[in-house]
Design a protein around this motif. Sequence first.
Motif, PDB file in Angstrom:
ATOM      1  N   GLU A   7       0.869  -1.168   0.000  1.00  0.00           N
ATOM      2  CA  GLU A   7       0.000   0.000   0.000  1.00  0.00           C
ATOM      3  C   GLU A   7       0.912   1.225   0.000  1.00  0.00           C
ATOM      4  OE1 GLU A   7      -2.260   1.808   3.598  1.00  0.00           O
ATOM      5  OE2 GLU A   7      -3.561   0.290   2.691  1.00  0.00           O
ATOM      6  N   LYS A   9       1.124   5.329   0.170  1.00  0.00           N
ATOM      7  CA  LYS A   9       0.434   6.578   0.506  1.00  0.00           C
ATOM      8  C   LYS A   9       1.246   7.746  -0.037  1.00  0.00           C
ATOM      9  CE  LYS A   9      -1.464   9.341   4.137  1.00  0.00           C
ATOM     10  NZ  LYS A   9      -2.337   9.293   5.244  1.00  0.00           N
ATOM     11  N   THR A  16      -4.134   6.964  -1.282  1.00  0.00           N
ATOM     12  CA  THR A  16      -3.427   5.702  -1.093  1.00  0.00           C
ATOM     13  C   THR A  16      -3.693   4.809  -2.299  1.00  0.00           C
ATOM     14  OG1 THR A  16      -3.702   5.907   1.296  1.00  0.00           O
ATOM     15  CG2 THR A  16      -3.170   3.733   0.460  1.00  0.00           C
ATOM     16  N   ASP A  18      -2.756   0.834  -4.189  1.00  0.00           N
ATOM     17  CA  ASP A  18      -2.294  -0.537  -3.988  1.00  0.00           C
ATOM     18  C   ASP A  18      -1.495  -0.979  -5.204  1.00  0.00           C
ATOM     19  OD1 ASP A  18      -3.550  -0.953  -1.479  1.00  0.00           O
ATOM     20  OD2 ASP A  18      -5.461  -1.293  -2.481  1.00  0.00           O
ATOM     21  N   ARG A  80       2.998  -1.158   4.308  1.00  0.00           N
ATOM     22  CA  ARG A  80       2.544   0.205   3.987  1.00  0.00           C
ATOM     23  C   ARG A  80       3.765   1.097   3.781  1.00  0.00           C
ATOM     24  NH1 ARG A  80      -0.555   1.589   9.025  1.00  0.00           N
ATOM     25  NH2 ARG A  80       1.041   0.236   9.875  1.00  0.00           N
TER      26      ARG A  80
END
Length: 84
Positions: A7, A9, A16, A18, A80
């Motif tokens: 993910e 950001k 955000t 993917d 992330r």
Amino acid sequence: MGKIGIEVKIPGNAKTYDFQVDDRMKVGSAKKQIMSNITEFEGYDVFNGTKDIAVCSVELEGLLEDGESFHKAGVKNGSRLVIV
């Protein structure tokens, strides 16, 4: 070894995204591809032509080096990342 889902950001546009990347891919190469994909998807240069862009890992609490692979950096499926 194989594909991992990450993910990403982007604080600059508060969105955000993917992505799936090969865990053997170098962070720097993936960063360029991700930035290009986001720019194409959004229809404008979200990064304003900035060359000094860093990739940070939320889980690892630090910057990722462009020359290391995601696997060596410790990035795993579901990680992330923040691009600043």
